[in-house]
Each structure stands twice: as C-alpha cells, then as structure tokens.
Design a protein around this motif. Structure first.
Motif, PDB file in Angstrom:
ATOM      1  N   SER A  75       0.883  -1.195  -0.156  1.00 61.38           N
ATOM      2  CA  SER A  75      -0.084  -0.023   0.098  1.00 61.38           C
ATOM      3  C   SER A  75       0.861   1.186   0.059  1.00 61.38           C
ATOM      4  O   SER A  75       0.712   2.115  -0.707  1.00 61.38           O
ATOM      5  N   PHE A  76       1.880   1.422   0.639  1.00 62.23           N
ATOM      6  CA  PHE A  76       2.782   2.570   0.805  1.00 62.23           C
ATOM      7  C   PHE A  76       3.357   2.553  -0.445  1.00 62.23           C
ATOM      8  O   PHE A  76       3.352   3.775  -1.019  1.00 62.23           O
ATOM      9  N   LEU A  77       3.854   1.612  -0.975  1.00 61.46           N
ATOM     10  CA  LEU A  77       4.623   1.826  -2.191  1.00 61.46           C
ATOM     11  C   LEU A  77       3.447   2.422  -3.388  1.00 61.46           C
ATOM     12  O   LEU A  77       4.099   3.090  -4.350  1.00 61.46           O
ATOM     13  N   SER A  97       0.983   4.085  -3.031  1.00 60.93           N
ATOM     14  CA  SER A  97       0.613   5.496  -2.628  1.00 60.93           C
ATOM     15  C   SER A  97       1.878   6.333  -2.902  1.00 60.93           C
ATOM     16  O   SER A  97       1.629   7.705  -3.708  1.00 60.93           O
ATOM     17  N   TYR A  98       3.204   6.043  -2.631  1.00 59.96           N
ATOM     18  CA  TYR A  98       4.323   6.689  -2.785  1.00 59.96           C
ATOM     19  C   TYR A  98       4.251   6.986  -4.555  1.00 59.96           C
ATOM     20  O   TYR A  98       4.711   8.037  -4.968  1.00 59.96           O
ATOM     21  N   SER A  99       4.218   5.796  -5.226  1.00 61.05           N
ATOM     22  CA  SER A  99       4.367   5.984  -6.648  1.00 61.05           C
ATOM     23  C   SER A  99       3.464   7.085  -7.356  1.00 61.05           C
ATOM     24  O   SER A  99       3.698   8.047  -7.992  1.00 61.05           O
ATOM     25  N   ALA A 136      11.937   7.452  -7.159  1.00 60.84           N
ATOM     26  CA  ALA A 136      12.369   7.997  -5.789  1.00 60.84           C
ATOM     27  C   ALA A 136      12.150   9.377  -5.459  1.00 60.84           C
ATOM     28  O   ALA A 136      12.775  10.158  -6.377  1.00 60.84           O
ATOM     29  N   PHE A 137      11.689   9.833  -4.469  1.00 60.33           N
ATOM     30  CA  PHE A 137      11.472  11.139  -4.031  1.00 60.33           C
ATOM     31  C   PHE A 137      12.578  11.378  -3.157  1.00 60.33           C
ATOM     32  O   PHE A 137      12.568  11.087  -1.933  1.00 60.33           O
ATOM     33  N   ALA A 138      13.450  12.565  -3.461  1.00 61.20           N
ATOM     34  CA  ALA A 138      14.741  12.491  -2.667  1.00 61.20           C
ATOM     35  C   ALA A 138      14.809  14.223  -1.946  1.00 61.20           C
ATOM     36  O   ALA A 138      15.310  15.170  -2.775  1.00 61.20           O
ATOM     37  N   LEU A 139      14.248  14.217  -0.931  1.00 61.62           N
ATOM     38  CA  LEU A 139      13.970  15.311  -0.298  1.00 61.62           C
ATOM     39  C   LEU A 139      14.622  15.623   0.905  1.00 61.62           C
ATOM     40  O   LEU A 139      15.538  16.434   1.394  1.00 61.62           O
ATOM     41  N   THR A 140      14.458  14.581   1.933  1.00 64.91           N
ATOM     42  CA  THR A 140      14.859  14.471   3.384  1.00 64.91           C
ATOM     43  C   THR A 140      16.466  14.542   3.206  1.00 64.91           C
ATOM     44  O   THR A 140      17.050  13.834   2.374  1.00 64.91           O
ATOM     45  N   PHE A 147      17.025   8.401   3.982  1.00 65.38           N
ATOM     46  CA  PHE A 147      15.644   7.671   4.135  1.00 65.38           C
ATOM     47  C   PHE A 147      14.791   7.765   2.942  1.00 65.38           C
ATOM     48  O   PHE A 147      13.779   8.066   3.068  1.00 65.38           O
ATOM     49  N   ILE A 148      15.513   7.579   1.874  1.00 61.76           N
ATOM     50  CA  ILE A 148      14.841   7.653   0.549  1.00 61.76           C
ATOM     51  C   ILE A 148      14.312   6.246   0.121  1.00 61.76           C
ATOM     52  O   ILE A 148      15.068   5.319  -0.324  1.00 61.76           O
ATOM     53  N   THR A 149      12.904   6.085   0.031  1.00 65.63           N
ATOM     54  CA  THR A 149      12.330   5.016  -0.317  1.00 65.63           C
ATOM     55  C   THR A 149      12.513   4.576  -1.929  1.00 65.63           C
ATOM     56  O   THR A 149      12.921   5.593  -2.548  1.00 65.63           O
ATOM     57  N   ASN A 150      12.942   3.480  -2.132  1.00 62.43           N
ATOM     58  CA  ASN A 150      13.165   3.006  -3.765  1.00 62.43           C
ATOM     59  C   ASN A 150      14.661   3.336  -4.336  1.00 62.43           C
ATOM     60  O   ASN A 150      14.911   2.686  -5.270  1.00 62.43           O
ATOM     61  N   ILE A 169       4.771   9.296  10.618  1.00 64.08           N
ATOM     62  CA  ILE A 169       6.201   9.732  10.515  1.00 64.08           C
ATOM     63  C   ILE A 169       6.429  10.118   8.925  1.00 64.08           C
ATOM     64  O   ILE A 169       6.927  11.318   8.866  1.00 64.08           O
ATOM     65  N   GLY A 170       5.993   9.312   8.166  1.00 63.76           N
ATOM     66  CA  GLY A 170       6.596   9.541   6.839  1.00 63.76           C
ATOM     67  C   GLY A 170       5.653  10.672   6.291  1.00 63.76           C
ATOM     68  O   GLY A 170       4.538  10.681   6.365  1.00 63.76           O
ATOM     69  N   GLU A 171       6.117  11.300   5.341  1.00 63.33           N
ATOM     70  CA  GLU A 171       5.500  12.588   4.603  1.00 63.33           C
ATOM     71  C   GLU A 171       4.797  13.322   5.230  1.00 63.33           C
ATOM     72  O   GLU A 171       3.984  14.183   5.394  1.00 63.33           O
ATOM     73  N   GLY A 172       5.745  13.639   6.526  1.00 60.35           N
ATOM     74  CA  GLY A 172       5.505  14.750   7.609  1.00 60.35           C
ATOM     75  C   GLY A 172       4.887  14.248   8.817  1.00 60.35           C
ATOM     76  O   GLY A 172       3.792  13.364   8.877  1.00 60.35           O
ATOM     77  N   THR A 173       5.469  14.272   9.919  1.00 60.12           N
ATOM     78  CA  THR A 173       5.327  13.593  11.228  1.00 60.12           C
ATOM     79  C   THR A 173       3.687  14.278  11.701  1.00 60.12           C
ATOM     80  O   THR A 173       3.236  15.187  11.393  1.00 60.12           O
ATOM     81  N   SER A 174       3.195  13.376  12.577  1.00 53.94           N
ATOM     82  CA  SER A 174       2.022  14.052  13.254  1.00 53.94           C
ATOM     83  C   SER A 174       1.985  15.556  13.765  1.00 53.94           C
ATOM     84  O   SER A 174       1.270  16.381  13.644  1.00 53.94           O
ATOM     85  N   GLU A 175       3.474  15.896  14.325  1.00 53.75           N
ATOM     86  CA  GLU A 175       3.609  17.250  14.943  1.00 53.75           C
ATOM     87  C   GLU A 175       3.593  18.043  13.774  1.00 53.75           C
ATOM     88  O   GLU A 175       3.099  19.254  13.823  1.00 53.75           O
ATOM     89  N   ALA A 176       4.295  17.673  12.544  1.00 57.43           N
ATOM     90  CA  ALA A 176       3.934  18.591  11.414  1.00 57.43           C
ATOM     91  C   ALA A 176       2.664  19.177  10.868  1.00 57.43           C
ATOM     92  O   ALA A 176       2.354  19.957  10.657  1.00 57.43           O
TER      93      ALA A 176
END
Ligand SMILES: Cc1cc2nc3c(=O)[nH]c(=O)nc-3n(C[C@H](O)[C@H](O)[C@H](O)COP(=O)(O)OP(=O)(O)OC[C@H]3O[C@@H](n4cnc5c(N)ncnc54)[C@H](O)[C@@H]3O)c2cc1C
Length: 379
Positions: free
Chosen positions: A84-86, A88-90, A122-126, A156-159, A361-368
């Motif tokens: 599911s994560f992959l 949504s990520y794609s 792969a989305f390389a931001l962090t 932490f770059i997925t894929n 955590i991913g794509e912005g934590t709950s605090e964010a």
C-alpha cells in the motif's frame, strides 16, 4: 451530498479486494520477514491498470477519479502495508509532481511506465540535517553552462536502490530561501549518484529505505522539473497528495485490525465462551469499527476536494493526522485482543503494530500536521 461510490468504483473495489486476497495477503508475512520489494505485485497491479488508474488516458492511465486510486491504496493496506505504501508513494511523490509540473517530454518519458508499474521512482527531499525543517536542506545544484552540478546527501529515500528516476530537490539559489529550491528528474545511471547505505527498519520492511549521495552529479537543464526556483512548491504539492495516500493506507490498517479482531475473538475461547462475548472486547471492536468509518470519510473528503479542483492541503493534513493516530491506537488493541499470540512473530497483528508507525512519521510527522492545522485555525 452523495456518499455512494459509482458502479465502476464498486467493481474496482471488489476486484482489488479479490486481488489482495489472492496475490497480496498470502505473501505479506514473507515480504516483511525477508525485506523483499514485492516487484511481482507491482507488475500485476500495472497489468490491471491499478498503478495509474487516475492518470490521464493520454499518458497510459485509466482516467478515473483520484478517490478511486485512494480506495485501491486502502484495500492494499488491508493485506500488506508495504504494498500500500509503495502504491501511494508512486502516485503521490513521483507521478503527481511529474504530471502536474513536468513538460510534455517528461510526461511522455515517465508517465506510461509509472502507470504500467514498470518505472519505479524515488523522491529525494529529506537530508540528514533536514527532516521536518525541509528548508534547511544543504544539497546544491550549481549552474555550469547548460548543466547543473548537484552535490549533497539525501537520507531515508524509499526505492533509491531500484529507482529508474529520482525526483531530487536542491538549492539553485540559497539566498532566495525556499524560492531558491529547484526540483530535478534524474534518470538512474547518471554518474555521481551513489546509494551509500540501506537501512534495516521496524516496519514496512518490504520497501527499501536508503541514503543517497550526489557527488558532482552533472545533469542537463532538461532535467529541471517545473521552473527553476519552484522546487519547494513542488515538494509541498507532492507531500499534500502523498498525505492523503498515507491516510488511506492507515485506514486500511485500521480495517485490517477490525477484520483480525472479529475473526480471532469469535474463535478464541476462555471461560467457556468466545472472548467476543466479553463486553471489554466488544468495546475495542466497536471503537475500531467507528474509526474505520471516520477515517475513510476524512481521507475520501480530502481526495474528493482534489478531484473537484478545490484546495485540499489542510484536509490532507487533517486526514493524515487522524487516520494514522487512529490506526496506531487500534493496532495496539488488536494485539491486546490476541494476547500472547498477537505478540508472536508471524501474527498479522504483530506486523500491523510495527508497520503502522510509519504512517505517523513519513510524509510529515503528526507534529508537522498539527503545526499546519493549528496555523490554519489560528490565522
Ligand atoms: C520508512 C521511511 C521512508 C521515508 N521515505 C522518504 C522518501 O522517500 N523521501 C524523503 O525525502 N523522505 C523520506 N522519509 C523521511 C521522512 O519524511 C522524515 O523522516 C520525516 O519528515 C521526519 O523527519 P526526521 O526523521 O528528520 O525527523 P525530525 O524532523 O528530526 O523530527 C524529530 C521529531 O521532532 C519533531 N519535530 C520537529 N520539528 C518540530 C516542530 N517544529 N515542532 C514540534 N515537533 C517537531 C518531529 O515531529 C519528530 O517527532 C522516510 C522516512 C521513513 C521513516
């Protein structure tokens, strides 16, 4: 107000449920145990048109509503959080930015392959020093004639390890603040890109998470996605869409907790009756069932806003916050219902308990998300 799915959506939902039961659920534990990227599932999802279901037809997609894509993400999570994560990520972090900000050539180059599940992005931001505070990134792209030279480390770059294309964010003008960040689409094999390490992790273990180093990586100006200086906006836009995906994934996890809790509590006999007859267990189940509905309404609402062309950023943050925290609460209860059996490796609820943490955590934590939501409420 109409809460009804269309006939087409009902059909897709039941087909994807069938697919998950046949092809995803049976391998989910093995994917988790072996940390294996489920490539074959994505090929099959591509063949079924589920990787690009809401991409425009001219780019190989199904032309469906975004709501439909999110429904698929939710159903996949009911069987396997990694898948599911992959999924949504794609869509959110790779397809969406290319489709929204890419030029015709870039769209033609990448979108059909993404829709077929044949291109992995792969989305390389962090970065090691820039997580929630994205703008403190230090990766730079310095113009040199017709090229940009990229230097920096992303983490932490997925894929990353299997990516055909990287969506990379780097500063072209540090003095312009967030308006000095630029996005690039960089194909695999470009000299100067090294995957320096791949992490072992708590959950969603079938997805590969790596550190990537860009060392004097020269890319032509044709690799710029959107306009120079638009990178921050592109990143935020992708994360807005990705957050709805994480909310849908979390909803699928809560649904899986409910499925498992109903199944197990009817079977497990203590004090001469199934534990489902105990009010304490019934209340856990009642809360799960209510929160599945509430979560679904929230993420569907955010997805509907996007389909309607209305602002959806705030609704996406609210959906992500609510759905992920609900799911985390219910994985704890689902393990509790199964007692020691739920604590053992191999129990589905044990896997859900670990997988769910990524959604907070991913794509912005709950605090964010709370910062965004409070910022809007207090404006
Ligand atoms: C499995 C996985 C896959 C990922 N895949 C990708 C990917 O493909 N591409 C990518 O670019 N990134 C990816 N990420 C990174 C992810 O987006 C970041 O982990 C996340 O944004 C948080 O950044 P951080 O880990 O540096 O935590 P930090 O930003 O260091 O935060 C640490 C803690 O402090 C809190 N905090 C920080 N600032 C504030 C504040 N102002 N107020 C209150 N609390 C605050 C945070 O909420 C958190 O609890 C992935 C992460 C994981 C775990």
């Amino acid at each position: 107000m109409d809460f009804k799915l269309t006939e087409e959506q009902e059909l897709i939902k039941s087909n994807i449920r069938e697919f998950v039961l046949q092809h995803v659920e049976p391998v989910a534990a093995e994917i988790d145990a072996s940390c294996r990227q489920p490539v074959e599932i994505f090929e099959k999802l591509g063949e079924l048109g589920m990787m690009g279901i809401s991409y425009p037809v001219e780019y190989g997609g199904g032309g469906e509503k975004f709501v439909t894509t999110m429904m698929v993400t939710e159903e996949l999570a009911r069987g396997c959080a990694t898948t599911s994560f992959l999924h949504s990520y794609s869509y959110g972090l790779v397809g969406h930015p290319i489709l929204t900000f890419g030029n015709e050539e870039q769209k033609k180059q990448y979108m059909p392959g993404l829709a077929q599940g044949k291109i992995v992005g792969a989305f390389a931001l962090t970065e090691p020093g820039a997580g929630t505070d994205v703008s403190s990134a230090t990766t730079t792209a310095v113009k040199n004639g017709d090229e940009y030279i990229i230097n920096g480390t992303k983490t932490f770059i997925t894929n990353a390890i299997i990516a055909d294309v990287f969506v990379v964010f780097a500063y072209t003008d540090r003095s312009a603040g967030s308006k000095g960040m630029t996005a690039f689409l960089i194909p695999k094999g470009t000299p100067g890109i090294t995957v320096s390490k791949t992490f072992n992790k708590l959950g969603v273990r079938g997805s590969q998470t790596s550190e990537v180093v860009f060392k004097d990586c020269a890319v032509p100006a044709s690799c710029v996605l959107g306009q120079e200086g638009q990178g921050f906006r592109i990143a935020m836009s992708a994360l807005d869409v990705g957050r709805i995906g994480i909310a849908a994934m979390a909803t699928g996890i809560t649904q899986a907790c409910l499925d498992e809790s109903v199944r197990y509590s009817k079977l497990r006999v203590q004090f001469n009756k199934p534990i489902a007859k105990q009010q304490a267990i019934q209340w856990f189940i009642a809360n799960m069932s209510t929160d599945v509905d509430a979560s679904r309404f929230l993420y569907m609402y955010a997805a509907w806003l996007k389909d309607e062309g209305k602002p959806f950023s705030l609704a996406a943050s609210k959906a992500k916050l609510f759905c992920s925290e609900c799911a985390a609460r219910h994985t704890t209860k689902a393990v509790q219902i199964q007692g020691g059996y739920g604590f053992m490796t191999g129990a589905k609820v044990e896997r859900l308990y670990r997988d769910v943490k990524l959604t907070e955590i991913g794509e912005g934590t709950s605090e964010a998300q709370r910062m965004i939501i409070a910022g809007a409420a207090l404006r």
